[in-house]
Design a protein around this motif. Sequence first.
Motif, PDB file in Angstrom:
ATOM      1  N   LEU A   1     -34.027 -13.010 -17.177  1.00  0.00           N
ATOM      2  CA  LEU A   1     -34.655 -14.311 -16.939  1.00  0.00           C
ATOM      3  C   LEU A   1     -34.561 -14.623 -15.462  1.00  0.00           C
ATOM      4  O   LEU A   1     -33.539 -14.340 -14.825  1.00  0.00           O
ATOM      5  N   GLN A   2     -35.635 -15.212 -14.886  1.00  0.00           N
ATOM      6  CA  GLN A   2     -35.528 -15.673 -13.509  1.00  0.00           C
ATOM      7  C   GLN A   2     -36.362 -16.924 -13.301  1.00  0.00           C
ATOM      8  O   GLN A   2     -37.533 -16.987 -13.708  1.00  0.00           O
TER       9      GLN A   2
ATOM     10  N   ILE B   1     -41.449 -22.527 -12.359  1.00  0.00           N
ATOM     11  CA  ILE B   1     -41.678 -21.686 -13.515  1.00  0.00           C
ATOM     12  C   ILE B   1     -40.508 -20.738 -13.761  1.00  0.00           C
ATOM     13  O   ILE B   1     -39.721 -20.438 -12.863  1.00  0.00           O
ATOM     14  N   LEU B   2     -40.412 -20.305 -15.024  1.00  0.00           N
ATOM     15  CA  LEU B   2     -39.393 -19.370 -15.488  1.00  0.00           C
ATOM     16  C   LEU B   2     -40.101 -18.156 -16.070  1.00  0.00           C
ATOM     17  O   LEU B   2     -41.086 -18.295 -16.808  1.00  0.00           O
ATOM     18  N   ALA B   3     -39.622 -16.959 -15.754  1.00  0.00           N
ATOM     19  CA  ALA B   3     -40.176 -15.731 -16.322  1.00  0.00           C
ATOM     20  C   ALA B   3     -39.115 -15.043 -17.166  1.00  0.00           C
ATOM     21  O   ALA B   3     -37.926 -15.039 -16.823  1.00  0.00           O
ATOM     22  N   ALA B   4     -39.551 -14.458 -18.280  1.00  0.00           N
ATOM     23  CA  ALA B   4     -38.662 -13.761 -19.196  1.00  0.00           C
ATOM     24  C   ALA B   4     -39.197 -12.365 -19.467  1.00  0.00           C
ATOM     25  O   ALA B   4     -40.375 -12.197 -19.795  1.00  0.00           O
ATOM     26  N   ALA B   5     -38.333 -11.350 -19.336  1.00  0.00           N
ATOM     27  CA  ALA B   5     -38.682  -9.958 -19.632  1.00  0.00           C
ATOM     28  C   ALA B   5     -38.262  -9.656 -21.063  1.00  0.00           C
ATOM     29  O   ALA B   5     -37.075  -9.674 -21.384  1.00  0.00           O
ATOM     30  N   GLY B   6     -39.232  -9.384 -21.946  1.00  0.00           N
ATOM     31  CA  GLY B   6     -38.958  -9.254 -23.366  1.00  0.00           C
ATOM     32  C   GLY B   6     -38.859  -7.824 -23.858  1.00  0.00           C
ATOM     33  O   GLY B   6     -39.490  -6.912 -23.316  1.00  0.00           O
ATOM     34  N   TRP B   7     -38.076  -7.647 -24.902  1.00  0.00           N
ATOM     35  CA  TRP B   7     -37.972  -6.344 -25.533  1.00  0.00           C
ATOM     36  C   TRP B   7     -39.287  -5.928 -26.211  1.00  0.00           C
ATOM     37  O   TRP B   7     -39.466  -4.757 -26.545  1.00  0.00           O
ATOM     38  N   ASP B   8     -40.178  -6.910 -26.442  1.00  0.00           N
ATOM     39  CA  ASP B   8     -41.437  -6.638 -27.146  1.00  0.00           C
ATOM     40  C   ASP B   8     -42.563  -6.223 -26.198  1.00  0.00           C
ATOM     41  O   ASP B   8     -43.737  -6.352 -26.531  1.00  0.00           O
ATOM     42  N   HIS B   9     -42.202  -5.739 -24.985  1.00  0.00           N
ATOM     43  CA  HIS B   9     -43.135  -5.213 -23.979  1.00  0.00           C
ATOM     44  C   HIS B   9     -43.859  -6.334 -23.224  1.00  0.00           C
ATOM     45  O   HIS B   9     -44.743  -6.034 -22.419  1.00  0.00           O
ATOM     46  N   ARG B  10     -43.492  -7.589 -23.424  1.00  0.00           N
ATOM     47  CA  ARG B  10     -44.231  -8.707 -22.841  1.00  0.00           C
ATOM     48  C   ARG B  10     -43.403  -9.462 -21.813  1.00  0.00           C
ATOM     49  O   ARG B  10     -42.178  -9.503 -21.888  1.00  0.00           O
ATOM     50  N   ILE B  11     -44.105 -10.076 -20.860  1.00  0.00           N
ATOM     51  CA  ILE B  11     -43.501 -11.001 -19.903  1.00  0.00           C
ATOM     52  C   ILE B  11     -43.971 -12.397 -20.299  1.00  0.00           C
ATOM     53  O   ILE B  11     -45.183 -12.631 -20.443  1.00  0.00           O
ATOM     54  N   ARG B  12     -43.043 -13.311 -20.492  1.00  0.00           N
ATOM     55  CA  ARG B  12     -43.410 -14.682 -20.851  1.00  0.00           C
ATOM     56  C   ARG B  12     -43.107 -15.606 -19.683  1.00  0.00           C
ATOM     57  O   ARG B  12     -42.066 -15.485 -19.036  1.00  0.00           O
ATOM     58  N   VAL B  13     -44.037 -16.529 -19.454  1.00  0.00           N
ATOM     59  CA  VAL B  13     -43.902 -17.484 -18.355  1.00  0.00           C
ATOM     60  C   VAL B  13     -43.867 -18.889 -18.940  1.00  0.00           C
ATOM     61  O   VAL B  13     -44.696 -19.239 -19.791  1.00  0.00           O
ATOM     62  N   PHE B  14     -42.898 -19.689 -18.467  1.00  0.00           N
ATOM     63  CA  PHE B  14     -42.703 -21.045 -18.962  1.00  0.00           C
ATOM     64  C   PHE B  14     -42.672 -22.025 -17.798  1.00  0.00           C
ATOM     65  O   PHE B  14     -42.248 -21.673 -16.691  1.00  0.00           O
ATOM     66  N   GLY B  15     -43.088 -23.260 -18.051  1.00  0.00           N
ATOM     67  CA  GLY B  15     -42.790 -24.332 -17.115  1.00  0.00           C
ATOM     68  C   GLY B  15     -41.295 -24.597 -17.172  1.00  0.00           C
ATOM     69  O   GLY B  15     -40.732 -24.766 -18.261  1.00  0.00           O
ATOM     70  N   TRP B  16     -40.641 -24.598 -16.028  1.00  0.00           N
ATOM     71  CA  TRP B  16     -39.175 -24.656 -16.010  1.00  0.00           C
ATOM     72  C   TRP B  16     -38.655 -26.033 -16.409  1.00  0.00           C
ATOM     73  O   TRP B  16     -37.590 -26.146 -17.018  1.00  0.00           O
ATOM     74  N   LYS B  17     -39.417 -27.086 -16.142  1.00  0.00           N
ATOM     75  CA  LYS B  17     -38.907 -28.440 -16.382  1.00  0.00           C
ATOM     76  C   LYS B  17     -38.596 -28.678 -17.861  1.00  0.00           C
ATOM     77  O   LYS B  17     -37.554 -29.227 -18.212  1.00  0.00           O
ATOM     78  N   ARG B  18     -39.498 -28.241 -18.750  1.00  0.00           N
ATOM     79  CA  ARG B  18     -39.312 -28.497 -20.185  1.00  0.00           C
ATOM     80  C   ARG B  18     -39.446 -27.236 -21.038  1.00  0.00           C
ATOM     81  O   ARG B  18     -39.613 -27.319 -22.253  1.00  0.00           O
ATOM     82  N   LEU B  19     -39.413 -26.063 -20.428  1.00  0.00           N
ATOM     83  CA  LEU B  19     -39.587 -24.794 -21.135  1.00  0.00           C
ATOM     84  C   LEU B  19     -40.918 -24.738 -21.885  1.00  0.00           C
ATOM     85  O   LEU B  19     -41.015 -24.185 -22.988  1.00  0.00           O
ATOM     86  N   LYS B  20     -41.956 -25.302 -21.281  1.00  0.00           N
ATOM     87  CA  LYS B  20     -43.288 -25.276 -21.896  1.00  0.00           C
ATOM     88  C   LYS B  20     -43.900 -23.892 -21.716  1.00  0.00           C
ATOM     89  O   LYS B  20     -44.016 -23.398 -20.591  1.00  0.00           O
ATOM     90  N   PRO B  21     -44.309 -23.202 -22.799  1.00  0.00           N
ATOM     91  CA  PRO B  21     -44.940 -21.887 -22.661  1.00  0.00           C
ATOM     92  C   PRO B  21     -46.252 -21.983 -21.885  1.00  0.00           C
ATOM     93  O   PRO B  21     -47.102 -22.833 -22.180  1.00  0.00           O
ATOM     94  N   LEU B  22     -46.411 -21.108 -20.886  1.00  0.00           N
ATOM     95  CA  LEU B  22     -47.617 -21.104 -20.057  1.00  0.00           C
ATOM     96  C   LEU B  22     -48.457 -19.852 -20.251  1.00  0.00           C
ATOM     97  O   LEU B  22     -49.684 -19.926 -20.249  1.00  0.00           O
ATOM     98  N   ALA B  23     -47.820 -18.697 -20.411  1.00  0.00           N
ATOM     99  CA  ALA B  23     -48.590 -17.459 -20.530  1.00  0.00           C
ATOM    100  C   ALA B  23     -47.727 -16.362 -21.131  1.00  0.00           C
ATOM    101  O   ALA B  23     -46.502 -16.346 -20.969  1.00  0.00           O
ATOM    102  N   VAL B  24     -48.382 -15.446 -21.846  1.00  0.00           N
ATOM    103  CA  VAL B  24     -47.774 -14.209 -22.312  1.00  0.00           C
ATOM    104  C   VAL B  24     -48.542 -13.077 -21.651  1.00  0.00           C
ATOM    105  O   VAL B  24     -49.746 -12.914 -21.873  1.00  0.00           O
ATOM    106  N   LEU B  25     -47.869 -12.308 -20.809  1.00  0.00           N
ATOM    107  CA  LEU B  25     -48.519 -11.273 -20.008  1.00  0.00           C
ATOM    108  C   LEU B  25     -48.270  -9.905 -20.635  1.00  0.00           C
ATOM    109  O   LEU B  25     -47.122  -9.530 -20.895  1.00  0.00           O
TER     110      LEU B  25
END
Length: 325
Positions: A252-253, A260-284
């Motif tokens: 996580l960074q 924004i917050l980025a998460a490296a997932g075991w499911d091959h995906r990168i998830r991006v969230f708004g950091w203020k409220r952990l709002k999902p923004l994108a699945v890359l």
Amino acid sequence: MMARPPPDPQYILRGVGAAVNTLYFSCNRPDPPLLFSGSTKGAVHIWNLNTRRPEKVLEGHGGSSVIWVNTLSRETVLSQGRDMRVCLWPLSEGRGGEVCDSLYTGSVGFCQCSLLSRGPSSSLLAYASEQMEEVKVMELPSNVPVCSLKPDKKLGMVMCLKIWQPDAGEGPLLVAGYEDGSVLLWDVTQGRPLSSLSAHPEPVMCLDFDPGRQRGVSGSAENTIRSWALDGQQNLQQQESVELLNPGISQLQVRGDGKILAAAGWDHRIRVFGWKRLKPLAVLKCHTDMMLSVTFSDHADPTKRLMAAGSKDQRISIWSIYNQN
């Protein structure tokens, strides 16, 4: 209105020849912007982001997996390997070559080091020691020990950590995640814990902390990312959490601007969230195997900030997302 589709990567870096465990940008320099990558085969690639090719490959860990890379005052590269050493390389003409110094950690785990710069000539390096529940802090480049942080309770192995300097001016603080799912806040100067939080039912695999918001985030093998914050008495308090479709987070960074917050997932995906409220923004999606690392560039121009992600598929994807002045 339909939601805008997720962006594609700007480009892909290939040629590591092994899974990409860790990434680190160095962009605010007179030379070309650089990206450092550490692989499971023990190599550190130094990528020139203008040419998109490696300028140098550093090999000093005897083939043992490199799990963390950073730079010390922009003149020295630090690499942490599973050979239980942190190696120092001169970053000069030709971009280094031979190890100039090394530190024995004794740690057989996967806990990445954390570095706090205290000026042009002094930094603090925090690392897991051979006593697997213990964190040691050392001053660099003098290699003078600062403290040892060991919990009174049995929390298991230290899994991840982050050291930072609070704005208030008191001594450095450090937060560590443990095998039993706990997160502990430590006062580095006094060498004692300030508060603890039972954050996850499984080992804490990764965490990050945003000193500006006094707020942190952690992930584990489960499908939940949890955020927590420090109150005025330095107590850790649970905040928002977000459930993912698939379990497992490698890294996580929080971006440097705290947006924004980025998460490296075991499911091959990168998830991006708004950091203020952990709002999902994108699945890359662009990788074909487990994501192992994600990081943001330190570029002074906010419109040129990049995100890099490394995967077990041996590729590094470079992205430009949600960049605003």
